[in-house]
Design a protein around this motif. Sequence first.
Motif, PDB file in Angstrom:
ATOM      1  N   SER A 199       0.841  -1.194   0.000  1.00 49.95           N
ATOM      2  CA  SER A 199       0.000   0.000   0.000  1.00 49.95           C
ATOM      3  C   SER A 199       0.878   1.246   0.000  1.00 49.95           C
ATOM      4  O   SER A 199       2.041   1.220   0.436  1.00 49.95           O
ATOM      5  N   ILE A 200       0.322   2.334  -0.496  1.00 45.55           N
ATOM      6  CA  ILE A 200       1.052   3.599  -0.449  1.00 45.55           C
ATOM      7  C   ILE A 200       1.291   4.015   0.996  1.00 45.55           C
ATOM      8  O   ILE A 200       2.345   4.546   1.338  1.00 45.55           O
ATOM      9  N   GLY A 201       0.330   3.750   1.868  1.00 47.48           N
ATOM     10  CA  GLY A 201       0.503   4.096   3.272  1.00 47.48           C
ATOM     11  C   GLY A 201       1.695   3.391   3.891  1.00 47.48           C
ATOM     12  O   GLY A 201       2.532   4.012   4.558  1.00 47.48           O
ATOM     13  N   SER A 202       1.808   2.075   3.672  1.00 46.89           N
ATOM     14  CA  SER A 202       2.927   1.337   4.266  1.00 46.89           C
ATOM     15  C   SER A 202       4.242   1.705   3.611  1.00 46.89           C
ATOM     16  O   SER A 202       5.290   1.744   4.265  1.00 46.89           O
ATOM     17  N   PHE A 203       4.219   2.009   2.316  1.00 44.68           N
ATOM     18  CA  PHE A 203       5.440   2.414   1.639  1.00 44.68           C
ATOM     19  C   PHE A 203       5.955   3.749   2.177  1.00 44.68           C
ATOM     20  O   PHE A 203       7.139   3.916   2.448  1.00 44.68           O
ATOM     21  N   LEU A 204       5.055   4.709   2.342  1.00 43.46           N
ATOM     22  CA  LEU A 204       5.470   5.997   2.893  1.00 43.46           C
ATOM     23  C   LEU A 204       5.968   5.845   4.326  1.00 43.46           C
ATOM     24  O   LEU A 204       6.920   6.522   4.737  1.00 43.46           O
ATOM     25  N   ARG A 205       5.338   4.957   5.074  1.00 41.88           N
ATOM     26  CA  ARG A 205       5.787   4.716   6.446  1.00 41.88           C
ATOM     27  C   ARG A 205       7.195   4.120   6.443  1.00 41.88           C
ATOM     28  O   ARG A 205       8.032   4.493   7.273  1.00 41.88           O
ATOM     29  N   LYS A 206       7.488   3.222   5.512  1.00 44.19           N
ATOM     30  CA  LYS A 206       8.837   2.677   5.395  1.00 44.19           C
ATOM     31  C   LYS A 206       9.839   3.799   5.141  1.00 44.19           C
ATOM     32  O   LYS A 206      10.935   3.835   5.701  1.00 44.19           O
ATOM     33  N   GLY A 207       9.443   4.737   4.264  1.00 45.66           N
ATOM     34  CA  GLY A 207      10.325   5.850   3.961  1.00 45.66           C
ATOM     35  C   GLY A 207      10.574   6.731   5.172  1.00 45.66           C
ATOM     36  O   GLY A 207      11.704   7.159   5.421  1.00 45.66           O
ATOM     37  N   LEU A 208       9.505   7.011   5.949  1.00 50.95           N
ATOM     38  CA  LEU A 208       9.669   7.838   7.141  1.00 50.95           C
ATOM     39  C   LEU A 208      10.554   7.134   8.165  1.00 50.95           C
ATOM     40  O   LEU A 208      11.438   7.755   8.777  1.00 50.95           O
ATOM     41  N   ASP A 209      10.320   5.840   8.358  1.00 55.31           N
ATOM     42  CA  ASP A 209      11.128   5.089   9.317  1.00 55.31           C
ATOM     43  C   ASP A 209      12.599   5.092   8.905  1.00 55.31           C
ATOM     44  O   ASP A 209      13.502   5.202   9.750  1.00 55.31           O
ATOM     45  N   PHE A 210      12.827   4.952   7.617  1.00 52.34           N
ATOM     46  CA  PHE A 210      14.198   4.974   7.105  1.00 52.34           C
ATOM     47  C   PHE A 210      14.841   6.333   7.392  1.00 52.34           C
ATOM     48  O   PHE A 210      15.966   6.427   7.864  1.00 52.34           O
ATOM     49  N   TYR A 211      14.074   7.401   7.118  1.00 55.80           N
ATOM     50  CA  TYR A 211      14.580   8.755   7.341  1.00 55.80           C
ATOM     51  C   TYR A 211      14.857   8.983   8.837  1.00 55.80           C
ATOM     52  O   TYR A 211      15.905   9.524   9.212  1.00 55.80           O
ATOM     53  N   CYS A 212      13.910   8.570   9.683  1.00 56.10           N
ATOM     54  CA  CYS A 212      14.080   8.779  11.119  1.00 56.10           C
ATOM     55  C   CYS A 212      15.284   7.999  11.652  1.00 56.10           C
ATOM     56  O   CYS A 212      15.962   8.439  12.589  1.00 56.10           O
ATOM     57  N   GLY A 213      15.552   6.846  11.043  1.00 53.28           N
ATOM     58  CA  GLY A 213      16.702   6.052  11.461  1.00 53.28           C
ATOM     59  C   GLY A 213      18.014   6.763  11.230  1.00 53.28           C
ATOM     60  O   GLY A 213      19.000   6.543  11.955  1.00 53.28           O
ATOM     61  N   ASP A 216      -8.027   5.542   4.179  1.00 52.57           N
ATOM     62  CA  ASP A 216      -6.830   5.044   4.841  1.00 52.57           C
ATOM     63  C   ASP A 216      -5.822   4.722   3.746  1.00 52.57           C
ATOM     64  O   ASP A 216      -6.097   3.886   2.872  1.00 52.57           O
ATOM     65  N   LEU A 217      -4.658   5.365   3.750  1.00 50.36           N
ATOM     66  CA  LEU A 217      -3.670   5.101   2.707  1.00 50.36           C
ATOM     67  C   LEU A 217      -3.147   3.678   2.756  1.00 50.36           C
ATOM     68  O   LEU A 217      -2.539   3.205   1.794  1.00 50.36           O
TER      69      LEU A 217
END
Length: 497
Positions: free
Chosen positions: A123-137, A176-177
């Motif tokens: 999903s786009i929602g989970s993909f964007l969340r992966k990106g945010l988690d990567f950035y926050c890391g 819900d994305l």
Amino acid sequence: MVTQKPKIVIIGAGVAGLAAANKLYTTQNSNKLFDLCVVEGGNRIGGRIFTSNFCGDKIEIGATWIHGIEGNPIYKIAQEINSFQSDQPWECMEGEKNLENEVCRKFLEKFNLENGGIEKNLSIGSFLRKGLDFYCGLNKDQENVEVFENWSRTSLEEGVFSMYENIHRHYSAAGDLGTLDFNGESEYCDFPGDDLPIAKGYSKVIESLASVLPAGVIQLGRKVAKIEWQSDDCCLNLESGDGTKPVKLHFSDGSVMYADHVIVTVSLGVLKQGIREDSGLFSPPLPKFKTEAISRLGFGVVDKLFLQLSPNHDENVGYDEMDFPFMQMVFHPSGAILSHPKIPLWIRKTTLINPIYPKSSVLVSWFAGEEAIEMESLDDEEIINGVSTTMSQFLANSKHFKNSNSIKFSKILKCKWGTDPLFLGSYSYVAVGSSGDDFDALAEPLPKENSKNCPPLQVLFAGEATSRTQYSTTHGAYLTGIREANRLLEHFQCVDV
């Protein structure tokens, strides 16, 4: 013996239905070959295009923007009828482009997914969340650093991320994305160029399409309750007066109409309700490939809320109601220590509120998904109180508002696309588990071309949810209406297709 002309009935006087009717009627000599009728369940034409007025200002209850102008047929029509200039003010806030795809492309450049490719049913929602988690890391050592008035870096990043998520919810209609399919959305495409509103109102396009049709062709207040058609699985039973027309339409007032060809342009929301066992909209029921496509595709709710800002007569208040700011709101998560308990949950995902044009006292805010449905159910006083409370919190420290508690609203107008039985939502999207193939399946006419025992092209389908690459748009709906009109013109062997 006089031979009766074939009858074509179009269900729905939205942009798809009127585009089809316009094409069928204006093609040279075609109106001599068949009888044409457009039946509309409501009391107006336009469908999800609906220009109205609120407190003296022109507003769009439904479609707002032309998405891309280069080659866009809606832009061409609006240009031909000189609708981009108006002496009166109109709702003309800046448009939004498809931010989901732009953000996703940027993440793809920086972030490699598992196995070096896009996983299935992502999903786009989970993909964007992966990106945010990567950035926050990458910035983990700074996550608790206070960056703004008790906001830590992490909480602010989460808040801004949620704001953009909610903007994308409004754009895509996915409440819900997490339900918005990443791979399927990649097929979506706009026309190049700017997104533009129509100064004289989107309904001018509708009026232009309908203007060529003779009086009586469009019949309002004619809600279809059942569509009887002939399939290979049923015994051919032609009951009409002359015994030749295979489709029988039943209306909610008890009347009936017979047709050789029916173009169904109702919304995907109505089709989803229509395939339920207790509905009986189609008799016999639609074939499995149709019902499965209808079930898999997403159809969401996007509503606007218009509010009139009360005039200010108190010099000690210190604000000018004609200079209300364009606001993008970032909220603390519900339940967080700094989250204001009086701001209602239904407003926490709206993100945007602004004047409909500079200096206007009419504000607009957008809602999607469950929050939109809840907003539709609230009375005016509850909505005014909720928005007033929210504004007082956001503007409490603004230099333009000496007393933010003085912000008052005198009148509201809310859209109700989610609960309107003629629509049951706003527009379609590719839900996780569906694909572009489902749009194609929905667009396929009935019975299938290889049918041997039944009259051809009895039930055709048009509307934005039948466009594989331009769903959710007015131009997508328009082009599907032209597509089905051309299908019938080819069937009648008209040369101008």
